[in-house]
Every structure is written in structure tokens, then in C-alpha cells.
Design a protein around this motif. Structure first.
Motif: not given
Length: 468
Positions: A121-129
Motif C-alpha cells: 500500500g505504501a509503495v502504491l501511495g508513494a507512486l500516486a502522490s
């Protein structure tokens, strides 16, 4: 053991996907704040702000305020999901212990599962941000002050890494104590029905005592608002401060007391629906009350989010009404308030959805038994809808307590200033919208696993559950 832990995540990725999505959503918001912080510290941006003669604090104060709210809401949401994730796999932990695994090994495997989910989840969130920051950060700064000729936005190389670390670490912190409890719990206790109420522990007593103390503080602040003239709290700013203090105290109190409040509310809803003969809603409320521990974990973030939004809207809009009465025509900008409301709303719905998805583990057998007992798929769907409505209604009733406290403070202060012309901006429409939105989200999450069971034969599903 690590191989089995990773296989558990891979085999049941559908049930973990809402938790991953929640971590991704919150990490995205955290990442945007990190990118904003990094950009306001960039020499090129600072030079542009200095050239325009605009104080840099105007950009930093609002971003820090939003970041504080995101961090607080994110910490609550991720720690709730961390606890729910460990709770959802406690039967697996018990089987590992029965097979001879050491408690330390179970503890490490539990954290490994949570770390994998958190990292995804954190990797996906970092990519999206990182993708969204190129448009969101300049737009946010332009809304703060259009006088600054902003340079071309550049991504700070350390911001995505910091975002991943923050998102992963926060979710892991939420699972530390539950994981420790899971590896120390006797297998027989862990294999019992998870819907059975847990024995009262010292931590439960402390939580109840803390909730009552915060409610007493809220009551004292309401009483103090009756002496607004003597205290000098007769302006819009003192009203907001006093109202937020009282409403916030009540919000913390009801959050700590949520398991007790939810149990009482759900049983009351069961009796209310049963009296006029509404069988399906009554059974739905009774089902939610029977698994009160899971229901309380689901309702708590909803109640906190709805209550927080209601408290903020009631305090701010009442202060705006007071300002308009004292200084007609004075412009007000509530962009930051609505930003905070959007953050809280998205986070609370995502948190509850993730908890419901994790708690839905094992409900396939329950649905199969209902179908085998003669219930039609349409009746089972109505039962699920009634259960989700009961939880959403319990959250709204719980959230109404801090909103009422806030409104009382605003009304008492406004009466001290305006007399009979005093008004309170009750957020009734927003609370009803929150009730409807919460119900629809919970219903959708509960119906996803139920829909597959409704299309299959109950006998085959029961044989599958028994390993036949």
C-alpha cells in the motif's frame, strides 16, 4: 514460517486488498504533504516567494495544518487496520502454535504479513502522490496566494522514499501490540468464536475510565460556555476554540467508549425494529450486536470521522454566522476546512471498508448455512443490507454526541453575544449524507464476498468449508 506467511497473503489477496487500498490512500495524502513540505523548502520556491513579497509562512502554516490532520487521521486509520489485520488471522496463529511454532516465530510471521501488506500500500501511495504532486502542489500554492510567480515544480528525490517509510511504519506500529498478544494467547482461546465478547481486562477498564474522564471534561467546558461573558469568550475566535475543545474532548470520549456504546445502540435498534414487526432489519441489527467486537471496530472510525466532521462544521459555520451578525458582508474562506473534511471523510470510509473486508473472513459458511436453512438469496441480501445499515446508524448516533456538545457551546456563546438572535449551524444535512455514504460503503464491502456465495450451492460450499 516466512514462506507460509507470504503464501497466506498471496492466497487471500482479495481480502487484503481493501487494507492495501486504505494504506495507499492515506499514504497518498501523506505523500502530497511531504512533497509540499519539500517544495516550500526548495531555494527556487523560496526565492519566488521573497520576490513577490509574500510571507513564506502563509504556505507553510496551511500545509502543516493539513499535514497534521492527515497524519492524525492516517495514524488512527492505519493502526485500526493493523489491529484488524492481526485479529483476522488469529486462528492461523493458533494453528501455528498448536503445531509447535515458537511464540517468537509467530510474532515475526505476523509482522511479516503486516509488513508486506503495508509495503504494498505504501509503495502504491508513494507512486500516486509523486504523480499527483506535479499538479496538486502548484495548485495548492496558487490557492494560498496567486501573487507568487511559481517556478517549475520539481520532485524532491527523497520525498517518495520518506513517504514509503512513513506509510509502512505507521501500519506496523498499529500491529505491534496485537501481534504480541497473538503470539502469547493460548491456542484454545484463539480458536474460539471471534464474535464472543472478550473478558474484561485492565486495559479495558483504563479505556472506559479514560472515556468517562474526557466526557466529564466536555461537560465542564459546556458549563463554562454558560459563563462566556465572565470568561471573555464572546467573539468568533474564542467560540471556535472553546467549541472545538469541548467537541474534541467528547469525540475522544465516545471513541474510547465505542465498544460499550455500540453494543447498547445495536441492542436498542434490534428492539426498535422488532417491535413493529420489521423482522429482517431486527435480525440484521441482532447480527451486528452478536459480533459486537467486530462491529465496534468498524463503527469506531466511522463515528470518529462523522463526529469530527460534524464538530468542525458546527463550530466553524456557527462562528461564520456570528461574524456575519456582528460584521455583515465580511468575506470568509473555508477552503482549508473543506480540505480537512475531505481528508477525514475519505480516510474514515476507507478504514471502515478495510476493517469490514478483513472481518468478512469466514462469513462464507454463515451465508451457506442461511441458504441451506431455506432463506432466499434476496432475503440474505436484505439481511446484509440491514446489518450494514445498523452499523452505519450506530456510527451516526455515536457521532451525534460530540456534535451536540459543540452545538451547545456555540449556542451558549452566541446567546451571550446576540441574545435571542443567536443561532447554531447544526450540520444535519452533512450528518445524514454521512449516514447514507457509510451505509452504501459498508453494504458494498459486505456484498462482495456474499455475492459469490449466493450464486453457489450451499451444500457444496459447506463441504468445501469442511475440507471435503
Amino acid at each position: 514460517m516466512s514462506r507460509y506467511a507470504l503464501r497466506m497473503v498471496a492466497d487471500e489477496w482479495r481480502q487484503w486488498s481493501p487494507a492495501i487500498a486504505l494504506i495507499a490512500v492515506i499514504t497518498t495524502m501523506v505523500g502530497l504533504c511531504v512533497h509540499q513540505f519539500a517544495w516550500t523548502a526548495d531555494p527556487a520556491f523560496r526565492a519566488a516567494v521573497a520576490t513577490a513579497g509574500v510571507p513564506l509562512a502563509e504556505f507553510q502554516i496551511v500545509s502543516i495544518t493539513v499535514y497534521t490532520v492527515v497524519a492524525l487521521v492516517g495514524w488512527v486509520g492505519l493502526t485500526v487496520v493493523g489491529r484488524a489485520s492481526v485479529q483476522a488471522t488469529r486462528r492461523t496463529h493458533a494453528l501455528w502454535l498448536l503445531l509447535g511454532a515458537a511464540p517468537a516465530t509467530v510474532f515475526g510471521a505476523t509482522l511479516l504479513v503486516l509488513a508486506v501488506v503495508s509495503l504494498c500500500g505504501a509503495v502504491l501511495g508513494a507512486l500516486a502522490s509523486t504523480i499527483l504532486a506535479a499538479g496538486a502542489v502548484p495548485a495548492f500554492n496558487a490557492a494560498v496566494s496567486s501573487a507568487v510567480e511559481q517556478p517549475e515544480f520539481t520532485i524532491s528525490p527523497w520525498a517518495p522514499a520518506v513517504t514509503v517509510v512513513l506509510g509502512t511504519a505507521t501500519a506496523l506500529v498499529g500491529g505491534l501490540l496485537p501481534a504480541r498478544h497473538a503470539c502469547r494467547t493460548s491456542p484454545s482461546a484463539a480458536l474460539r468464536n471471534p464474535d464472543e465478547p472478550a473478558p474484561r481486562s485492565a486495559r479495558t477498564v483504563l479505556r472506559i475510565a479514560g472515556g468517562l474522564i474526557f466526557l466529564l471534561i466536555a461537560g465542564a467546558l459546556v458549563a463554562a460556555a454558560g459563563f462566556a461573558d465572565q470568561l471573555g469568550a464572546t467573539g468568533p475566535a474564542p467560540m471556535v476554540n472553546l467549541a472545538l475543545d469541548a467537541g474534541g474532548s467528547a469525540l475522544v470520549g465516545v471513541y474510547l467508549l465505542c465498544p460499550q456504546i455500540v453494543g447498547v445502540v445495536l441492542r436498542a435498534l434490534h428492539r426498535t425494529f422488532r417491535a413493529p414487526g420489521l423482522i429482517v432489519p431486527a435480525v440484521g441489527a441482532r447480527a451486528a450486536a452478536a459480533r459486537v467486537q467486530i462491529s465496534a471496530t468498524t463503527v469506531a472510525p466511522l463515528a470518529a470521522g462523522l463526529g469530527g466532521i460534524g464538530v468542525l462544521l458546527c463550530a466553524v459555520n456557527s462562528a461564520v454566522a456570528l461574524t456575519e451578525a456582528l460584521q455583515p458582508g465580511l468575506p470568509t474562506d473555508l477552503a482549508d476546512v473543506w480540505t480537512i473534511i475531505a481528508v477525514v471523510a475519505v480516510s474514515m470510509l476507507a478504514t471502515s471498508a478495510a476493517v469490514v473486508a478483513l472481518s468478512a473472513r469466514g462469513r462464507e459458511r454463515e451465508i451457506a448455512l442461511l441458504l441451506a436453512a431455506g432463506m432466499r438469496p434476496r432475503q440474505v441480501t436484505a439481511l446484509v443490507a440491514s446489518e450494514s445499515f445498523a452499523m452505519a446508524l450506530a456510527a451516526s448516533i455515536t457521532a451525534a454526541v460530540p456534535v451536540v456538545v459543540t452545538g451547545l457551546v456555540c449556542g451558549l456563546v452566541a446567546r451571550a453575544v446576540l441574545g435571542d438572535r443567536a443561532t447554531v449551524a447544526w450540520p444535519v444535512g452533512t450528518m445524514l449524507l454521512g449516514l447514507a455514504g457509510s451505509w452504501l460503503v459498508l453494504l458494498a464491502i459486505l456484498l462482495v464476498p456474499a455475492s459469490a456465495q449466493l450464486r453457489s450451492q450451499p451444500g457444496a460450499r459447506l463441504r468445501e468449508q469442511h475440507g471435503a
